[in-house]
Design an enzyme around this catalytic site. Structure first.
Site, PDB file in Angstrom:
ATOM      1  N   TYR A   1      33.870  40.353  41.361  1.00 37.56           N
ATOM      2  CA  TYR A   1      34.440  39.037  41.938  1.00 37.56           C
ATOM      3  C   TYR A   1      33.343  37.928  42.028  1.00 37.56           C
ATOM      4  O   TYR A   1      33.762  36.828  41.794  1.00 37.56           O
ATOM      5  CB  TYR A   1      34.934  39.471  43.479  1.00 37.56           C
ATOM      6  CG  TYR A   1      36.341  40.016  43.338  1.00 37.56           C
ATOM      7  CD1 TYR A   1      37.445  39.428  43.256  1.00 37.56           C
ATOM      8  CD2 TYR A   1      36.481  41.283  43.323  1.00 37.56           C
ATOM      9  CE1 TYR A   1      38.702  39.999  43.189  1.00 37.56           C
ATOM     10  CE2 TYR A   1      37.828  42.082  43.345  1.00 37.56           C
ATOM     11  CZ  TYR A   1      38.913  41.313  43.214  1.00 37.56           C
ATOM     12  OH  TYR A   1      39.941  41.789  43.063  1.00 37.56           O
TER      13      TYR A   1
ATOM     14  N   GLU B   1      42.509  46.711  47.197  1.00 39.00           N
ATOM     15  CA  GLU B   1      42.083  47.757  46.005  1.00 39.00           C
ATOM     16  C   GLU B   1      41.294  49.085  46.469  1.00 39.00           C
ATOM     17  O   GLU B   1      41.479  50.187  46.165  1.00 39.00           O
ATOM     18  CB  GLU B   1      41.305  46.957  45.080  1.00 39.00           C
ATOM     19  CG  GLU B   1      42.224  45.978  44.530  1.00 39.00           C
ATOM     20  CD  GLU B   1      41.406  44.815  43.796  1.00 39.00           C
ATOM     21  OE1 GLU B   1      40.119  44.915  43.927  1.00 39.00           O
ATOM     22  OE2 GLU B   1      42.154  43.788  43.533  1.00 39.00           O
TER      23      GLU B   1
ATOM     24  N   TYR C   1      53.292  52.615  37.368  1.00 38.75           N
ATOM     25  CA  TYR C   1      52.978  52.655  35.997  1.00 38.75           C
ATOM     26  C   TYR C   1      51.648  53.220  35.769  1.00 38.75           C
ATOM     27  O   TYR C   1      50.685  53.264  36.758  1.00 38.75           O
ATOM     28  CB  TYR C   1      52.975  51.294  35.273  1.00 38.75           C
ATOM     29  CG  TYR C   1      52.143  50.270  36.296  1.00 38.75           C
ATOM     30  CD1 TYR C   1      50.745  49.953  36.113  1.00 38.75           C
ATOM     31  CD2 TYR C   1      52.962  49.254  37.040  1.00 38.75           C
ATOM     32  CE1 TYR C   1      49.929  49.135  36.810  1.00 38.75           C
ATOM     33  CE2 TYR C   1      52.005  48.579  37.871  1.00 38.75           C
ATOM     34  CZ  TYR C   1      50.591  48.369  37.756  1.00 38.75           C
ATOM     35  OH  TYR C   1      50.070  47.486  38.423  1.00 38.75           O
TER      36      TYR C   1
ATOM     37  N   PRO D   1      51.172  38.529  32.728  1.00 34.16           N
ATOM     38  CA  PRO D   1      50.949  37.664  33.629  1.00 34.16           C
ATOM     39  C   PRO D   1      52.370  37.195  34.264  1.00 34.16           C
ATOM     40  O   PRO D   1      53.393  37.149  33.655  1.00 34.16           O
ATOM     41  CB  PRO D   1      50.453  36.331  32.933  1.00 34.16           C
ATOM     42  CG  PRO D   1      49.384  37.158  31.823  1.00 34.16           C
ATOM     43  CD  PRO D   1      50.530  38.198  31.344  1.00 34.16           C
TER      44      PRO D   1
END
Length: 405
Positions: free
Chosen positions: A98, A140, A191, A398
């Site tokens: 980040y 996360e 997924y 996106p």
């Protein structure tokens, strides 16, 4: 939340920053990839970068987050980050990446806006960035903990047990651990990311819905080959990863596959479901249907699918079998080319048309397919009075173009 002073500065400068963000993001990516070429080679989707899709999506995400952050009575801005956080977790994004984004994003802002970026403005937007980044990092971390992995152990090597040609351009792979040990738990609709090492040495990663989630020892994914094609007066590049998998991966070969992620999962309560898909968007719906069959569910399920033709319809027979196995399920299909068949109660000619379809009251509705398809269906649903919070969708790539549709 932002400090009161930063809130006022961001609110006042949002029109200017928002208007320039589309110019800022390409410069940001160019600067970051020049300093860290490994990120473009081994982490970011090169196809989306070439088309500008990733730049537009980042611009939209930053502007939308800042808008929510300074809204007086808007929703919690962190609630809109789940989709991004799941995608990041499936890629193994680390907290120490980040600051890299921060450095090059703010250098791009200064390059575009110059002296207009006063220390006060820079400080306020710095606060916006770290509010968003720290929220993502926190989500996360939770996702990694729930999956029992770290960013460095997200991926594992699985073996292809079976490869099946589902349509002329779609193949499915059944994956398992080499020793047959159980795979991590997955929720229907989630997924996995698949990473491949391409001939030029790049490690590119793409996401594929799990079609076989209930089986503890096997996963299933389906991959559609994507040739280069013209799209909106531009040439869209061929699918690097999908075409590589089509041409090079067969029974006995290994794949590098992530733990399952994705927030698009079925509600536990027994509300009616409407599953609307087009093309390869059928894959998360297969995962839903398999789960419902496995659970012996009798809930009402309406399955609506659109495709170019019966021959192009991947998982066509499997979908019909799953619908047949569910006492409360029905199916309608639209094909642009019916061949020699005639339209009937199930088969319909042309593109999907919801105006003549009776939707179950209070149904949860799930969409997956090309973004223009989903935007059109979503607009129709909203016109028919379906509440926004009952429309759910999956986008592999996106999210520009649908989030604001």
């Amino acid at each position: 939340m932002l400090s009161p002073a930063s809130t006022e500065v961001v609110r006042a400068t949002l029109p200017v920053i928002g208007a320039a963000i589309g110019e800022i993001t390409p410069i940001f990516y160019r600067r970051m990839f020049a300093a860290h070429p490994e990120l473009e080679r081994d982490l970011f989707n090169r196809g989306n970068q070439a088309q500008g899709d990733q730049q537009r999506a980042l611009a939209g995400a930053i502007a939308a987050y800042a808008t929510l952050l300074v809204a007086e009575d808007g929703p919690d801005p962190r609630a809109v980050l789940a989709r991004i956080a799941h995608k990041h977790a499936s890629l193994g994004i680390r907290e120490d990446q980040y600051p890299i984004v921060h450095e090059h994003l703010f250098a791009a802002i200064v390059e575009v806006l110059g002296e207009a970026v006063t220390p006060e403005i820079a400080s306020a937007w710095d606060e916006v960035y770290w509010h968003m980044a720290e929220s993502l990092i926190a989500i996360e971390k939770e996702l990694y903990a729930e999956a029992g992995v770290t960013p460095d152990t997200v991926f594992q090597r699985l073996v292809v047990r079976r490869r099946v040609q589902e349509s002329p351009d779609t193949v499915s792979f059944v994956l398992a651990a080499e020793d047959g040990s159980p795979l991590p738990a997955a929720h229907p609709g989630q997924y996995v990311s698949v990473a491949v090492r391409l001939p030029d040495g790049a490690r590119q990663i793409r996401q594929y819905s799990l079609t076989r989630a209930p089986q503890a020892s096997e996963w299933g994914i389906s991959v559609k080959a994507i040739p280069g094609h013209r799209e909106d007066d531009a040439i869209a590049p061929a699918g690097e990863v999908s075409n590589f998998l089509h041409g090079n991966v067969f029974e006995g070969d290994e794949m590098e596959v992530s733990a399952p992620f994705g927030e698009l999962t079925l509600p536990e309560h027994e509300v009616p479901l409407v599953l609307i898909s087009a093309g390869i968007g059928i894959t998360p719906m297969i995962g839903f249907l398999r789960h419902l069959v496995h659970a012996e569910s009798d809930r009402a399920v309406l399955v609506l699918h659109a495709d170019r033709s019966l021959a192009n319809h991947a998982h066509r027979a499997e979908t019909a079998e799953l619908v047949e196995a569910l006492p409360g399920a029905t199916q309608l299909r639209w094909y642009e080319d019916l061949g020699t068949r005639e339209a009937d109660e199930v088969l319909r000619a042309g593109r999907i048309d919801l105006d003549g379809v009776e939707l179950p009251a209070e149904a949860e509705i799930y969409l997956c397919g090309p973004v223009p398809f989903m935007a059109s269906v979503r607009a129709t649903l909203r016109r028919r009075g379906v509440a926004e919070d009952r429309i759910h969708y999956e986008v592999f790539g996106p999210d520009a173009g649908l989030a604001s549709a």
